[in-house]
Design an enzyme around this catalytic site. Structure first.
Site, PDB file in Angstrom:
ATOM      1  N   GLY A 107     -13.566 -38.501  14.061  1.00  0.00           N
ATOM      2  CA  GLY A 107     -13.220 -39.914  13.897  1.00  0.00           C
ATOM      3  C   GLY A 107     -11.759 -40.099  13.519  1.00  0.00           C
ATOM      4  O   GLY A 107     -10.906 -39.245  13.765  1.00  0.00           O
ATOM      5  N   ASP A 108     -11.483 -41.225  12.885  1.00  0.00           N
ATOM      6  CA  ASP A 108     -10.096 -41.577  12.555  1.00  0.00           C
ATOM      7  C   ASP A 108      -9.595 -40.907  11.276  1.00  0.00           C
ATOM      8  O   ASP A 108      -8.388 -40.769  11.082  1.00  0.00           O
ATOM      9  CB  ASP A 108      -9.975 -43.094  12.395  1.00  0.00           C
ATOM     10  CG  ASP A 108     -10.873 -43.607  11.268  1.00  0.00           C
ATOM     11  OD1 ASP A 108     -12.077 -43.246  11.247  1.00  0.00           O
ATOM     12  OD2 ASP A 108     -10.378 -44.344  10.391  1.00  0.00           O
ATOM     13  N   THR A 142     -17.119 -42.982   3.937  1.00  0.00           N
ATOM     14  CA  THR A 142     -15.841 -42.269   3.803  1.00  0.00           C
ATOM     15  C   THR A 142     -15.158 -42.593   2.481  1.00  0.00           C
ATOM     16  O   THR A 142     -15.285 -43.710   1.984  1.00  0.00           O
ATOM     17  CB  THR A 142     -14.931 -42.704   4.963  1.00  0.00           C
ATOM     18  OG1 THR A 142     -15.468 -42.192   6.164  1.00  0.00           O
ATOM     19  CG2 THR A 142     -13.515 -42.218   4.800  1.00  0.00           C
ATOM     20  N   ARG A 186     -17.687 -34.587  17.660  1.00  0.00           N
ATOM     21  CA  ARG A 186     -16.931 -35.844  17.562  1.00  0.00           C
ATOM     22  C   ARG A 186     -16.041 -35.837  16.320  1.00  0.00           C
ATOM     23  O   ARG A 186     -16.451 -35.402  15.240  1.00  0.00           O
ATOM     24  CB  ARG A 186     -17.917 -37.008  17.485  1.00  0.00           C
ATOM     25  CG  ARG A 186     -17.286 -38.391  17.287  1.00  0.00           C
ATOM     26  CD  ARG A 186     -17.274 -38.793  15.822  1.00  0.00           C
ATOM     27  NE  ARG A 186     -16.897 -40.194  15.660  1.00  0.00           N
ATOM     28  CZ  ARG A 186     -16.599 -40.747  14.477  1.00  0.00           C
ATOM     29  NH1 ARG A 186     -16.632 -40.030  13.388  1.00  0.00           N
ATOM     30  NH2 ARG A 186     -16.280 -42.012  14.394  1.00  0.00           N
TER      31      ARG A 186
HETATM   32  N1  ASP Z   1     -14.106 -43.794   9.714  1.00  0.00           N
HETATM   33  C1  ASP Z   1     -15.097 -42.757   9.630  1.00  0.00           C
HETATM   34  C2  ASP Z   1     -15.319 -42.168  10.971  1.00  0.00           C
HETATM   35  O1  ASP Z   1     -15.337 -42.896  11.949  1.00  0.00           O
HETATM   36  C3  ASP Z   1     -16.396 -43.231   9.117  1.00  0.00           C
HETATM   37  C4  ASP Z   1     -16.330 -43.949   7.806  1.00  0.00           C
HETATM   38  O2  ASP Z   1     -15.365 -44.631   7.511  1.00  0.00           O
HETATM   39  O3  ASP Z   1     -17.297 -43.811   7.040  1.00  0.00           O
HETATM   40  O4  ASP Z   1     -15.528 -40.989  11.057  1.00  0.00           O
END
Ligand code: ASP
Length: 348
Positions: free
Chosen positions: A245-246, A215, A243
């Protein structure tokens, strides 16, 4: 006589304490830099032994170029929102990072992109999730913030909105990289031979070697004193069922408030959502009076580590202090202030 002596002694004591009190107040009064910017390109199992000298150099060069883009905007008196968007656009275009081109693949072999952006001056925010054809998800997030009455758009609706706003649309194959495709094949092969040990709230982790969160994120403080945070990602390799994510969740992967700080996270999103990480850092500063460094450290190396949530964050506060804690082996990261530009990867 006794009283007078006591009075004198107290006066003396008070006059001795005065300079000390002034000294203690001095750091808080430290002049804030004209601007400050920090970036990350993901955290995870990133050890010096895992990267060739060429890869190491390529990552450092990309991080440095990204910082220069944001710095140029800020140096010229530009707004933090522009610095953050332009910096993240560059990182989205780089195949080195898991955002935009170079994003990881879902279980179904697609690239589904998430992003968000937030301004600390008015808590305005925009987010998108599950994009498959928008070249710069961060631009879509900004458009949601500035040109829609909503905060978060997903999937086809978000793509239709991006089209209507004239954002660049690409064929899904634009996001393909062989390296991420191979990582998906490894993750699937591994999944077939072992149980998912992350428990019901954990997502399927890629194999150890691929356990890097690529990310990207950027936080910035501009001359006007505005704080902005942005995050963009392809999510986690082998993710399923749309899905999310955050990264696009305001308060989890991204948060900004001019009263406290701007934060962008990277790591195992399921944990970052449940621990409301980015907002928690801001809340610890606001409610507990912690410094930026103490607040971010408590969340990443205290709460999250204890829970088994791997990752890190970058943050800048209203005084231009920067912190970049992570509890994984490495995190692609960097920051710049007037006269200073630093990039790092491992625990250096
Ligand atoms: N935080 C991101 C997610 O869970 C993944 C990442 O930080 O690479 O989608």
């Amino acid at each position: 006589m006794r009283l007078t002596l006591l009075g004198l002694a107290m006066l003396l004591l008070a006059s001795c304490q005065q300079p000390a009190a002034e000294q203690a107040a001095a750091p808080a009064a430290k002049k804030r830099p004209a601007y400050a910017i920090a970036i990350h390109g993901g955290a995870g199992t990133i050890r010096a032994a895992d990267l060739t000298a060429e890869q190491d150099a390529a990552y450092r060069a990309a991080l440095d170029s990204a910082l220069q883009i944001g710095e140029k905007v800020l140096q010229g008196g530009g707004a933090a929102i522009d610095a953050v968007e332009q910096t993240i656009r560059f990182l989205e275009d780089s195949p080195l990072f898991n955002a935009g081109r170079g994003a990881v693949f879902t279980h179904e072999g697609r690239n589904e992109l998430d992003a968000s952006i937030m301004q600390g001056k008015d808590l305005s925010a925009g987010a998108v999730a599950g994009l498959t054809v928008v070249r710069h998800p961060i631009a879509a997030a900004r458009a949601v913030m500035e040109q829609s009455p909503h905060v978060m758009l997903t999937g086809q609706g978000a793509e239709q909105f991006a089209r209507e706003k004239g954002l660049e649309i690409v064929d899904p194959s634009y996001f393909f990289t062989q390296q991420r495709w191979d990582a998906l094949q490894r993750a699937k092969a591994e999944e077939a031979t072992r149980l998912d040990h992350d428990g019901p709230q954990g997502s399927r982790r890629p194999s150890r070697a691929d356990y890097k969160f690529g990310t990207v994120g950027c936080v910035a403080l501009d001359r006007a004193g505005n704080l902005v945070a942005g995050t963009s990602t392809g999510g986690m390799t082998n993710k399923r069922w749309n899905r999310v994510g955050d990264a696009p969740v305001i308060g989890a992967g991204t948060y900004a408030n001019n009263e406290t700080c701007a934060v962008s996270c990277t790591g195992h999103g399921e944990y970052f959502i449940r621990w409301a990480v980015a907002h928690d850092v801001s809340a610890l500063m606001a409610y507990k009076g912690l410094s930026l460094e103490a607040a971010a450290g408590e969340v990443i190396n205290g709460k999250l580590k204890a829970a088994g949530g791997e990752g890190g964050l970058i943050a800048v506060d209203a005084q231009g202090n920067i912190t970049m804690p992570f509890n994984s082996e490495g995190m692609y990261r960097g920051y710049a202030k007037p006269g200073e530009r630093v990039v790092a990867i491992y625990r250096e």
